[in-house]
Scaffold this motif. Sequence first.
Motif, PDB file in Angstrom:
ATOM      1  N   MET A   1       0.760  -1.229  -0.015  1.00  0.00           N
ATOM      2  CA  MET A   1      -0.076   0.328  -0.074  1.00  0.00           C
ATOM      3  C   MET A   1       1.011   1.511  -0.036  1.00  0.00           C
ATOM      4  SD  MET A   1      -2.956   1.159   2.848  1.00  0.00           S
ATOM      5  CE  MET A   1      -1.941   0.748   4.212  1.00  0.00           C
ATOM      6  N   PRO A   2       1.174   1.965  -1.179  1.00  0.00           N
ATOM      7  CA  PRO A   2       2.224   3.098  -1.349  1.00  0.00           C
ATOM      8  C   PRO A   2       1.190   4.214  -0.785  1.00  0.00           C
ATOM      9  CG  PRO A   2       1.479   2.173  -3.627  1.00  0.00           C
ATOM     10  CD  PRO A   2       0.757   1.284  -2.547  1.00  0.00           C
ATOM     11  N   TRP A   3       1.944   5.383  -0.176  1.00  0.00           N
ATOM     12  CA  TRP A   3       1.370   6.478   0.227  1.00  0.00           C
ATOM     13  C   TRP A   3       2.496   7.638   0.029  1.00  0.00           C
ATOM     14  CZ3 TRP A   3       3.044   3.182   4.122  1.00  0.00           C
ATOM     15  CH2 TRP A   3       3.825   3.529   4.884  1.00  0.00           C
ATOM     16  N   ASN A   4       1.947   8.827  -0.134  1.00  0.00           N
ATOM     17  CA  ASN A   4       2.840   9.952  -0.123  1.00  0.00           C
ATOM     18  C   ASN A   4       2.308  10.772   0.931  1.00  0.00           C
ATOM     19  OD1 ASN A   4       3.817   9.238  -2.584  1.00  0.00           O
ATOM     20  ND2 ASN A   4       2.012   9.825  -3.769  1.00  0.00           N
ATOM     21  N   VAL A   5       3.400  11.518   1.421  1.00  0.00           N
ATOM     22  CA  VAL A   5       3.149  12.568   2.489  1.00  0.00           C
ATOM     23  C   VAL A   5       3.679  13.905   2.074  1.00  0.00           C
ATOM     24  CG1 VAL A   5       3.708  13.173   4.817  1.00  0.00           C
ATOM     25  CG2 VAL A   5       3.512  10.582   4.315  1.00  0.00           C
ATOM     26  N   ARG A   6       2.684  14.947   2.561  1.00  0.00           N
ATOM     27  CA  ARG A   6       2.922  16.215   2.260  1.00  0.00           C
ATOM     28  C   ARG A   6       2.931  16.953   3.515  1.00  0.00           C
ATOM     29  NH1 ARG A   6       1.123  19.712  -2.872  1.00  0.00           N
ATOM     30  NH2 ARG A   6       2.201  21.579  -2.568  1.00  0.00           N
ATOM     31  N   GLU A   7       3.462  17.891   3.754  1.00  0.00           N
ATOM     32  CA  GLU A   7       3.447  18.994   4.778  1.00  0.00           C
ATOM     33  C   GLU A   7       2.934  20.390   4.258  1.00  0.00           C
ATOM     34  OE1 GLU A   7       4.201  22.326   7.476  1.00  0.00           O
ATOM     35  OE2 GLU A   7       5.601  22.081   5.571  1.00  0.00           O
ATOM     36  N   HIS A   8       2.097  21.011   5.002  1.00  0.00           N
ATOM     37  CA  HIS A   8       1.368  22.229   4.710  1.00  0.00           C
ATOM     38  C   HIS A   8       1.215  22.934   6.019  1.00  0.00           C
ATOM     39  CE1 HIS A   8      -0.645  25.227   2.354  1.00  0.00           C
ATOM     40  NE2 HIS A   8      -1.430  25.346   3.430  1.00  0.00           N
ATOM     41  N   ALA A   9       1.743  24.191   6.234  1.00  0.00           N
ATOM     42  CA  ALA A   9       1.696  24.839   7.414  1.00  0.00           C
ATOM     43  C   ALA A   9       1.653  24.098   8.820  1.00  0.00           C
ATOM     44  CB  ALA A   9       0.048  25.501   7.450  1.00  0.00           C
ATOM     45  N   GLY A  10       2.699  23.400   8.863  1.00  0.00           N
ATOM     46  CA  GLY A  10       2.911  22.640   9.968  1.00  0.00           C
ATOM     47  C   GLY A  10       2.005  21.274  10.263  1.00  0.00           C
ATOM     48  N   ARG A  11       1.428  20.913   9.385  1.00  0.00           N
ATOM     49  CA  ARG A  11       0.581  19.834   9.644  1.00  0.00           C
ATOM     50  C   ARG A  11       1.077  18.825   8.094  1.00  0.00           C
ATOM     51  NH1 ARG A  11      -5.326  20.950  11.483  1.00  0.00           N
ATOM     52  NH2 ARG A  11      -5.174  19.184  12.334  1.00  0.00           N
ATOM     53  N   TYR A  13      -0.117  15.686   5.966  1.00  0.00           N
ATOM     54  CA  TYR A  13      -1.343  14.942   5.145  1.00  0.00           C
ATOM     55  C   TYR A  13      -0.510  13.879   4.391  1.00  0.00           C
ATOM     56  CZ  TYR A  13      -3.723  19.336   6.270  1.00  0.00           C
ATOM     57  OH  TYR A  13      -4.378  20.043   7.022  1.00  0.00           O
ATOM     58  N   ALA A  14      -1.474  12.774   4.085  1.00  0.00           N
ATOM     59  CA  ALA A  14      -0.970  11.642   3.397  1.00  0.00           C
ATOM     60  C   ALA A  14      -2.250  11.275   2.241  1.00  0.00           C
ATOM     61  CB  ALA A  14      -0.777  10.241   4.273  1.00  0.00           C
ATOM     62  N   VAL A  15      -1.571  10.650   1.212  1.00  0.00           N
ATOM     63  CA  VAL A  15      -2.379   9.989   0.252  1.00  0.00           C
ATOM     64  C   VAL A  15      -2.019   8.558   0.009  1.00  0.00           C
ATOM     65  CG1 VAL A  15      -3.150  10.103  -2.060  1.00  0.00           C
ATOM     66  CG2 VAL A  15      -2.964  12.313  -1.025  1.00  0.00           C
ATOM     67  N   VAL A  16      -3.197   7.750   0.215  1.00  0.00           N
ATOM     68  CA  VAL A  16      -2.715   6.345   0.199  1.00  0.00           C
ATOM     69  C   VAL A  16      -3.388   5.550  -1.024  1.00  0.00           C
ATOM     70  CG1 VAL A  16      -3.014   4.021   1.395  1.00  0.00           C
ATOM     71  CG2 VAL A  16      -2.593   6.210   2.713  1.00  0.00           C
ATOM     72  N   PHE A  17      -2.928   4.765  -1.879  1.00  0.00           N
ATOM     73  CA  PHE A  17      -3.311   4.113  -2.881  1.00  0.00           C
ATOM     74  C   PHE A  17      -3.527   2.685  -2.441  1.00  0.00           C
ATOM     75  CE2 PHE A  17      -1.022   7.554  -4.336  1.00  0.00           C
ATOM     76  CZ  PHE A  17      -1.597   8.286  -5.312  1.00  0.00           C
ATOM     77  N   HIS A  18      -4.737   2.122  -2.623  1.00  0.00           N
ATOM     78  CA  HIS A  18      -4.709   0.667  -2.503  1.00  0.00           C
ATOM     79  C   HIS A  18      -5.936   0.288  -3.441  1.00  0.00           C
ATOM     80  CE1 HIS A  18      -8.331   0.598   0.100  1.00  0.00           C
ATOM     81  NE2 HIS A  18      -8.010   1.637   0.628  1.00  0.00           N
ATOM     82  N   TYR A  19      -6.007  -1.109  -3.751  1.00  0.00           N
ATOM     83  CA  TYR A  19      -7.020  -1.685  -4.516  1.00  0.00           C
ATOM     84  C   TYR A  19      -8.236  -2.061  -3.561  1.00  0.00           C
ATOM     85  CZ  TYR A  19      -9.464  -3.716  -8.484  1.00  0.00           C
ATOM     86  OH  TYR A  19     -10.359  -3.810  -9.473  1.00  0.00           O
ATOM     87  N   ALA A  20      -9.294  -1.571  -3.969  1.00  0.00           N
ATOM     88  CA  ALA A  20     -10.737  -2.042  -3.099  1.00  0.00           C
ATOM     89  C   ALA A  20     -11.288  -3.123  -3.834  1.00  0.00           C
ATOM     90  CB  ALA A  20     -11.503  -0.913  -2.990  1.00  0.00           C
ATOM     91  N   LEU A  21     -10.935  -4.244  -3.699  1.00  0.00           N
ATOM     92  CA  LEU A  21     -11.376  -5.597  -4.379  1.00  0.00           C
ATOM     93  C   LEU A  21     -13.063  -5.388  -4.454  1.00  0.00           C
ATOM     94  CD1 LEU A  21     -10.609  -7.991  -5.867  1.00  0.00           C
ATOM     95  CD2 LEU A  21     -10.517  -9.274  -3.840  1.00  0.00           C
ATOM     96  N   HIS A  22     -13.750  -5.267  -3.392  1.00  0.00           N
ATOM     97  CA  HIS A  22     -15.353  -5.390  -3.388  1.00  0.00           C
ATOM     98  C   HIS A  22     -15.750  -4.255  -4.361  1.00  0.00           C
ATOM     99  CE1 HIS A  22     -14.293  -2.600  -0.210  1.00  0.00           C
ATOM    100  NE2 HIS A  22     -14.943  -2.188  -0.343  1.00  0.00           N
ATOM    101  N   ASP A  23     -15.100  -3.103  -4.827  1.00  0.00           N
ATOM    102  CA  ASP A  23     -15.508  -2.095  -5.581  1.00  0.00           C
ATOM    103  C   ASP A  23     -15.010  -2.230  -6.927  1.00  0.00           C
ATOM    104  OD1 ASP A  23     -17.262  -0.588  -3.597  1.00  0.00           O
ATOM    105  OD2 ASP A  23     -15.161  -0.056  -2.492  1.00  0.00           O
ATOM    106  N   ASP A  24     -14.159  -3.104  -7.154  1.00  0.00           N
ATOM    107  CA  ASP A  24     -13.416  -3.189  -8.563  1.00  0.00           C
ATOM    108  C   ASP A  24     -12.859  -1.949  -8.834  1.00  0.00           C
ATOM    109  OD1 ASP A  24     -13.853  -6.126  -8.749  1.00  0.00           O
ATOM    110  OD2 ASP A  24     -15.867  -5.775  -9.828  1.00  0.00           O
ATOM    111  N   ALA A  25     -12.000  -1.241  -8.042  1.00  0.00           N
ATOM    112  CA  ALA A  25     -11.494   0.114  -8.001  1.00  0.00           C
ATOM    113  C   ALA A  25     -10.322   0.224  -7.182  1.00  0.00           C
ATOM    114  CB  ALA A  25     -12.676   1.093  -7.863  1.00  0.00           C
TER     115      ALA A  25
END
Length: 105
Positions: A1-11, A13-25
């Motif tokens: 499960m890859p993810w990217n992290v970015r900082e903005h104004a001291g906080r 945030y993460a964006v995660v990518f994974h396959y949701a098998l039950h949604d075929d997406a």
Amino acid sequence: MPWNVREHAGRHYAVVFHYALHDDAWSVELSEAVPAPATGDTDAAATYLPGAAFLATLVPDEDPTAEPTMRVYSPEEHVVPYEITRWYEEQVADQVERCRETSGR
């Protein structure tokens, strides 16, 4: 499960990518990132890990007629800075493009 992290104004945030098998997406999820637990290893690669997702976009990759959809998971109000929203949407757009290329649309 890859993810990217970015900082903005001291906080962070993460964006995660994974396959949701039950949604075929593919699911592209936005969360606030949380500090990684101390492991005693000073060379730890990840200093922040994804937290609980509060926004998810499902990007279908098998049905060429299905459109991406967004889901909001948030019992609490989350204020997301514009720059973080743009960053998230750029990553969603990239995932949509990848899925459309592989499904032949």
